[in-house]
Design an enzyme around this catalytic site. Structure first.
Site, mmCIF file in Angstrom:
data_model
loop_
_atom_site.group_PDB
_atom_site.id
_atom_site.type_symbol
_atom_site.label_atom_id
_atom_site.label_comp_id
_atom_site.label_asym_id
_atom_site.label_seq_id
_atom_site.Cartn_x
_atom_site.Cartn_y
_atom_site.Cartn_z
ATOM 1 N N LYS A 160 0.817 -1.207 0.000
ATOM 2 C CA LYS A 160 0.000 0.000 0.000
ATOM 3 C C LYS A 160 0.855 1.262 0.000
ATOM 4 O O LYS A 160 2.028 1.254 0.426
ATOM 5 C CB LYS A 160 -0.938 -0.015 1.208
ATOM 6 C CG LYS A 160 -0.204 0.030 2.549
ATOM 7 C CD LYS A 160 -1.116 -0.271 3.728
ATOM 8 C CE LYS A 160 -2.082 0.844 4.032
ATOM 9 N NZ LYS A 160 -2.737 0.655 5.355
ATOM 10 N N SER A 235 -7.558 1.122 5.568
ATOM 11 C CA SER A 235 -6.866 1.902 4.554
ATOM 12 C C SER A 235 -6.119 1.053 3.521
ATOM 13 O O SER A 235 -5.683 1.562 2.479
ATOM 14 C CB SER A 235 -5.852 2.847 5.230
ATOM 15 O OG SER A 235 -4.880 2.118 5.978
ATOM 16 N N SER A 259 -7.259 -1.848 9.374
ATOM 17 C CA SER A 259 -6.897 -1.496 8.001
ATOM 18 C C SER A 259 -6.346 -2.646 7.172
ATOM 19 O O SER A 259 -6.207 -2.507 5.959
ATOM 20 C CB SER A 259 -5.883 -0.347 8.004
ATOM 21 O OG SER A 259 -6.501 0.849 8.401
#
Length: 559
Positions: A160, A235, A259
């Site tokens: 990410k 996220s 997340s």
């Protein structure tokens, strides 16, 4: 019978079985429910349910039944686990170049539809893949030596856009950082490189990684491969999405409130949040302000196949891997199993979908009838205050709040001014980030009596769960109360993250386990929680339930 129907068959039989068995056992409970007036709570709940039901109807009307169709997976390489690919590369049954080419093609094919990938290093990765193939052909190492020293040699990996990869974007979805590139690898990615993995793609996040839909003003919004009208979570949402779409063999996410686990749940893959302090957070942005916050944040694996969880965790844990005793065998039939179906009625938290409760009953039925192990239903009343406990424990004495992170950790933004600018479409922040900054200010402040009360609540719950789980117990608990909602819908159910967030402030390891597709055609799943440093128990249960229920399912092709 389809895989989905096989999972949901014999519904009533399983439900009766699990409830009958659990009802004969006393529920564990150490605290009584506390809160406001019961009458006020009743009307609050009625209003919240009505308002979310109306909102769901509106979102469904706006978006329709299903989004765009996913391209079919036609390349068998895309279906392999990272562990299997690494083995075949070592044995020269496949080359690293072949594998990388397959995933690059797939990423290019699905990304225009899903917007999960936000940066790539395909050319550099191809050079490294050729070097890996040459190393194998040279005979410098035996196959066994490669398996021990470079267990993922030649296998592409993604991560990410908040975990640093040298030379790649490192924005965390913050407009001010839109041109920022990492000068060094994060500790976790450096360890994966040392193990032979080849970074090739970077994936989308929410703004500053503090919301559970991946959308920001730098890269835009990511879309769910099972229904593009729905969220991928956050996220680590882009990472969950690229894995589910079979456009990356495996990846790394990070988790401070769910997340890893929420995106893994919404996208139907496995995701593991490690025990506190096991994996280094160096190289993430933003970093926590305190040692305690560091204990809440963890980098962990996000994968389609359960067999990849343990080797990745063993690598990224580095010198601390010995704490986890990952090589010790786990006999699932000797574990103590507990389950809790809901948080008990958290304030402004959605009721758990019937599909998800049924999924828990399927697990209980499998454990009892197939493995012949007892399963005990428990009630941990403090789970009702999960959100309040999380918000309070996230406070520290640095004087910095979420508005400081939105200012690139250099200054606090003027949130009210940015909201006015947002109305006129001149703010570079997302609405939800600004609302989160306001909500953050309204929470109990560090050092207040309310703060100390909620920290004590956390400590009491932690002690209660440690006693419950011991060294060989796991708790089965919903990862999230609903399946993947529509885009923007989380803004009307913001507190639903509490099902995962509570585990972060407790510091326990937890794994999301996919359980097929539900009645809405999107993934189901649960999280399995264990005691400190008992991560291997979660991973063993993940492998068992993958065998039982099939794990990751290919996104449907709609005609």
């Amino acid at each position: 019978m389809t895989e989905t129907n096989a999972f949901t068959s014999n519904h009533e039989m399983g439900k009766r079985s699990s409830r009958r068995r659990s009802s004969s056992r006393p529920k564990r409970s150490s605290t009584k429910r506390k809160g406001g007036s019961p009458v006020l709570r009743f009307f609050e709940n009625i209003f919240f349910r009505f308002y979310t039901m109306v909102a769901r109807f509106i979102f469904k009307f706006i978006y329709g039944e299903k989004g765009q169709s996913m391209p079919a997976i036609t390349d068998p390489i895309l279906l392999e686990s990272a562990t299997s690919l690494a083995r075949k590369i070592r044995k020269q049954e496949l080359t690293s170049v072949q594998v990388l080419e397959s995933f690059i093609r797939r990423a290019k094919e699905v990304n225009p539809l899903l917007n999960c990938m936000v940066d790539e290093r395909f050319d550099d990765a191809m050079k490294e893949a050729k070097e890996a193939d040459e190393l194998i052909k040279s005979g410098q190492y035996t196959e066994e030596e490669l398996a021990n020293q470079k267990p993922f040699l030649g296998v592409p990996i993604s991560t990410k856009d908040c975990i640093a990869v040298k030379g790649m974007l490192h924005t965390s979805g913050l407009y001010e950082r839109r041109n920022n590139r990492a000068s060094e690898d994060s500790d976790a990615m450096a360890l994966m490189r040392k193990a032979g993995a080849i970074p090739f793609a970077l994936t989308n996040v929410s703004e500053v990684c503090m919301w559970w839909e991946s959308n920001n003003t730098v890269h835009g919004r990511s879309r769910n491969p099972y229904d593009t009208n729905r969220i991928v979570g956050g996220s680590s949402g882009g990472e969950g999405c690229i894995q589910a779409a079979a456009a990356s063999p495996f990846g790394l996410g990070s988790d401070i409130g769910g997340s890893i686990r929420m995106p893994a749940f919404f996208n139907g893959i496995f995701g593991h949040k490690p025990s506190k302090f096991v994996v280094s957070n160096v190289g993430q942005f933003p970093l926590p302000n305190s040692e305690e916050q560091h204990s809440f944040l963890g980098i962990g694996p996000m994968v389609r196949h359960a067999e990849d969880l343990k080797p990745v965790l063993k690598i990224i844990a580095g010198e601390k891997a010995s704490l986890l005793k990952l090589d010790e065998p786990v006999d699932v039939q000797k574990l103590k199993f507990f389950y809790q179906e809901t948080d008990g009625g958290g304030r402004f938290v959605s009721p758990v979908d019937s599909d998800l409760i049924d999924a828990i009953h399927r697990i209980v039925d499998h454990l009892q009838t197939k493995l012949k192990v007892p399963v005990e239903q428990v009630e941990l009343p403090a789970f009702r205050q999960s959100a309040s406990i999380w918000f309070a424990n996230m406070k520290d004495d640095s004087g910095h709040a979420f508005d400081y992170q939105l200012g690139n950790c250099k200054r606090a933004i003027n949130t009210k001014l940015e909201l006015v600018k947002w109305i006129f479409r001149s703010s570079k922040h997302t609405l939800i980030a600004l609302l989160t900054a306001l909500l953050d200010k309204s929470q109990p402040q560090h050092g207040s009596s309310k703060y100390h009360h909620l920290v004590k609540k956390r400590n009491d719950l932690r002690e209660e769960m440690q006693q419950l789980l011991g060294e060989n117990g796991v708790l089965i608990y919903p990862t999230h109360p609903t399946v993947a909602p529509y885009h923007n819908e989380p803004i009307i159910r913001p507190i639903n993250f509490s099902y995962t967030g509570i585990v972060n402030v407790l510091g326990f390891p937890a794994t999301n386990i996919p359980l097929g597709l539900g009645s809405e055609g999107v993934p189901l799943g649960v999280q399995v929680i264990a005691n400190f440093n008992q991560d291997r128990l979660c991973l063993a249960v993940a492998e068992e339930l993958e065998k039982a229920f099939g794990g990751w399912k290919k996104p449907e092709i709609r005609i």
